[in-house]
Design a protein around this motif. Structure first.
Motif, PDB file in Angstrom:
ATOM      1  N   LEU A 206      56.138  47.313 -12.611  1.00  0.00           N
ATOM      2  CA  LEU A 206      57.458  47.235 -11.996  1.00  0.00           C
ATOM      3  C   LEU A 206      58.473  46.551 -12.916  1.00  0.00           C
TER       4      LEU A 206
ATOM      5  N   ASP B  98      52.807  42.674  -4.354  1.00  0.00           N
ATOM      6  CA  ASP B  98      52.888  42.851  -5.796  1.00  0.00           C
ATOM      7  C   ASP B  98      52.130  41.738  -6.508  1.00  0.00           C
TER       8      ASP B  98
ATOM      9  N   THR C 254      52.501  46.655  -9.081  1.00  0.00           N
ATOM     10  CA  THR C 254      52.066  46.893  -7.714  1.00  0.00           C
ATOM     11  C   THR C 254      50.604  46.472  -7.596  1.00  0.00           C
TER      12      THR C 254
END
Length: 92
Positions: free
Chosen positions: A88, A53, A82
């Motif tokens: 996220l 990430d 990501t």
């Protein structure tokens, strides 16, 4: 053909490339030759979830004089995405 001025029909496409590695950028803000603020943007790989990430941090400071008052506009943003750009988490 003239450009459209209707923003409701315009779209912004995501970058097509995956994250290529850690980087950072510093920028200074000037008004009539006087520095009035700065921004700092940093992107780095994180392995908190076991995948590759990307954590992005942005800090911006802008000082504005209004009469005898000096005001500070401060913005701090942090996001985790990501490797291919899907959001996220986001915090400001």
């Amino acid at each position: 053909m003239s450009p459209s001025t209707d923003d409701s029909t315009s779209t912004v496409e995501s970058p097509r490339e995956s994250f290529k590695g850690d980087w950072e950028s510093w920028n200074a803000f000037f008004v009539e030759g006087t520095r009035v603020g700065y921004s700092h943007l940093k992107a780095e790989s994180v392995a908190e979830t076991g995948s590759a990430d990307v954590r992005c941090e942005m800090t911006s400071r802008l000082y504005v004089n209004q009469g005898s008052a000096r005001l500070l506009q401060q913005v701090d943003l942090v996001s985790t995405e990501t490797n291919d750009g899907q959001l996220l988490s986001f915090d400001s």
